[in-house]
Design an enzyme around this catalytic site. Structure first.
Site, PDB file in Angstrom:
ATOM      1  N   HIS A   1      43.006  35.965  46.298  1.00 23.70           N
ATOM      2  CA  HIS A   1      41.923  35.615  47.208  1.00 23.70           C
ATOM      3  C   HIS A   1      40.803  34.832  46.535  1.00 23.70           C
ATOM      4  CE1 HIS A   1      43.783  38.659  49.855  1.00 23.70           C
ATOM      5  NE2 HIS A   1      43.168  38.031  50.826  1.00 23.70           N
ATOM      6  N   GLY A   2      40.657  34.985  45.244  1.00 24.62           N
ATOM      7  CA  GLY A   2      39.585  34.242  44.595  1.00 24.62           C
ATOM      8  C   GLY A   2      39.459  34.549  43.127  1.00 24.62           C
TER       9      GLY A   2
END
Length: 481
Positions: free
Chosen positions: A326-327
């Site tokens: 996700h990041g």
């Protein structure tokens, strides 16, 4: 090009009409899909097209090479490994370079080695995580002989670039999608109508609920140090609704749009906020991402066919990877770790996480026990998701520390988001009523909805809500992933 833009509202009908009435042969339709998808994706930055084309060429070529060297297992394994490494390296450079360089520099500096490696101002290509995973899945499936290598480069390019699901999923399996590009497609009026309804509902969730929650969340978060703990909790819940309506809204539009062109995409959400525990939540939330990790990471590690401790390790490892997906930030890693630990708790204790669909779910209202389980699951998900919104671990810690302070029940200065809270409650009520349907506007023709005037009145009300209740437009949250 965003689904909620004027450009897309012009782009879609033009592509739809040309697709069905001009480019009628299947081969021509597939070529047109590739061209349309590249226009759609290149609208952000044409340079990103080169990257997507390179990924497509590498995976197509690796599939053909694996097929060519049938029987030479070591060579096939090497070809697959090189292709996977190349794709992960591209993803790593564009998405994780600064994260790894920064953390490695800190680690080495603490050991007395001051390398001071430079960071780079890298633009993250939209959707790179989605189409890269889709491409890698194809290569691995060809190697494992779960699917034959594609011989049609146009079909393969269309599979990687198909514009409805290109930039934020669902993440599709080649075994599901490539056959759909290979076969002849005929216009199905009923499917197109159903797809249009699903797109309309997705637009409603995005524009009316998600985008209207955003200003309250952004304003409060920018003044987090002066906000009461009560309102911090309210904003946390609003953010859960924003993320859900934003991402599931996108997926509804994507799945509905694909139906217009004769394609069936997998569902990515199944009413996740009615989950009674965390494992059930992940069977209902971002379904295709967890299915990808389960197939290509969890099972190769041994899955659940091992000791409980090993199973817990596999589970936590997968969730940490999904958090990092996700990041590039430690907050995402901890987010994944929190969910992995919670799922591991159910593994260790043996507590039941799957339920007979016909028990409880069919009741008009959930039992008190089920309602409490849903509330508990939703609260855990909301608190964990704070790490999505926080700009740093320090900011997330500040939130947690103050949300449980003495003033948690003290709504000083009023309650944040009073105008959107009824919308969130309305969404839950509607979804509970329609929980047995694939989407809320899947109308079965029973009751009032059997009348055409009633259906069109409903459509008109939703369109008017979208037009009249627009907030400042926000990018889809998952574009950054």
């Amino acid at each position: 090009m965003s689904f909620v833009s004027i450009q897309f509202l012009l782009f879609l009908p033009i592509v739809f009409l040309l697709y069905w009435f001009v480019f009628k042969p299947t081969k021509m339709q597939n070529i047109f899909i590739v061209l349309s998808s590249y226009v759609f994706y290149g609208w952000w930055d044409w340079r990103f097209l080169l990257l997507m084309a390179f990924t497509s060429i590498c995976c197509y070529a690796s599939g053909r090479a694996i097929e060519k060297f049938e029987g030479r297992n070591k060579l096939q394994r090497a070809i697959t490994a090189v292709n996977v490494i190349v794709n992960l390296a591209i993803l790593g450079v564009f998405k994780y370079y600064n994260f790894f360089v920064g953390n490695l520099d800190v680690l080495l500096s603490s050991m007395g080695f001051a390398l001071d490696w430079p960071t780079a101002n890298i633009i993250l290509p939209v959707g790179i995580s989605f189409y890269t995973f889709q491409a890698i899945g194809y290569s691995v499936d060809v190697y494992k002989k779960k699917i034959a290598a594609s011989h049609d480069i146009i079909d393969f390019f269309a599979f990687i670039s198909f514009f409805p699901q290109l930039v934020a999923g669902p993440i599709e399996r080649a075994s599901d999608m490539l056959p759909q590009f290979a076969r002849a497609r005929k216009f199905d009026y009923a499917s197109a109508v159903d797809g249009s309804r699903q797109m309309l509902w997705g637009m409603f969730k995005k524009v009316v609920i998600a985008d209207n929650c955003a200003p309250y969340i952004n304003t409060t978060w920018n003044n987090i140090d002066t906000t009461s703990s009560f309102n911090l909790m309210v904003v946390g819940f609003l953010f859960s609704f924003q993320v859900y309506c934003d991402f599931s809204g996108y997926c509804d539009i994507a799945v509905g749009c694909a139906k217009l062109f004769g394609f069936k995409l997998r569902a990515n959400f199944n009413y996740p906020y009615f989950s009674r525990n965390i494992p059930e939540f992940w069977r209902r939330w971002h379904i295709t991402l967890l299915a990808w990790f389960r197939e290509y990471v969890y099972f190769p590690l041994g899955g659940s066919r091992c000791s409980k401790l090993r199973c817990c390790f596999n589970t936590i490892f997968v969730f940490v990877l999904s958090g990092l997906w996700h990041g590039p930030d430690w907050s995402f890693v901890l987010y994944g770790c929190a969910h992995g630990l919670m799922c591991s708790f159910y593994v260790l204790t043996g507590i039941k996480t799957k339920y007979d669909h016909n028990v409880g779910w069919k009741r008009v209202l959930p039992s008190v026990k089920e309602l409490l389980m849903m509330l508990g699951t939703f609260t855990f998900v909301t608190l964990a998701r704070v790490m999505f919104r926080a700009q740093s671990l320090g900011e997330a810690w500040y939130y947690y520390k103050h949300v449980f302070s003495w003033s948690v029940f003290d709504p000083r200065g009023g309650v944040v988001g009073l105008k959107v809270i009824p919308l969130c409650i309305m969404l839950l009520v509607i979804e509970w009523i329609k929980r047995d349907n694939s989407h809320v506007l899947e109308l079965n023709g029973h009751g009032l909805m059997r009348h055409q005037w009633a259906r069109w009145t409903l459509y008109l009300v939703i369109v008017m809500a979208i037009v009249l209740m627009q907030a400042p437009q926000q990018d889809f949250i998952y574009f950054q992933f």
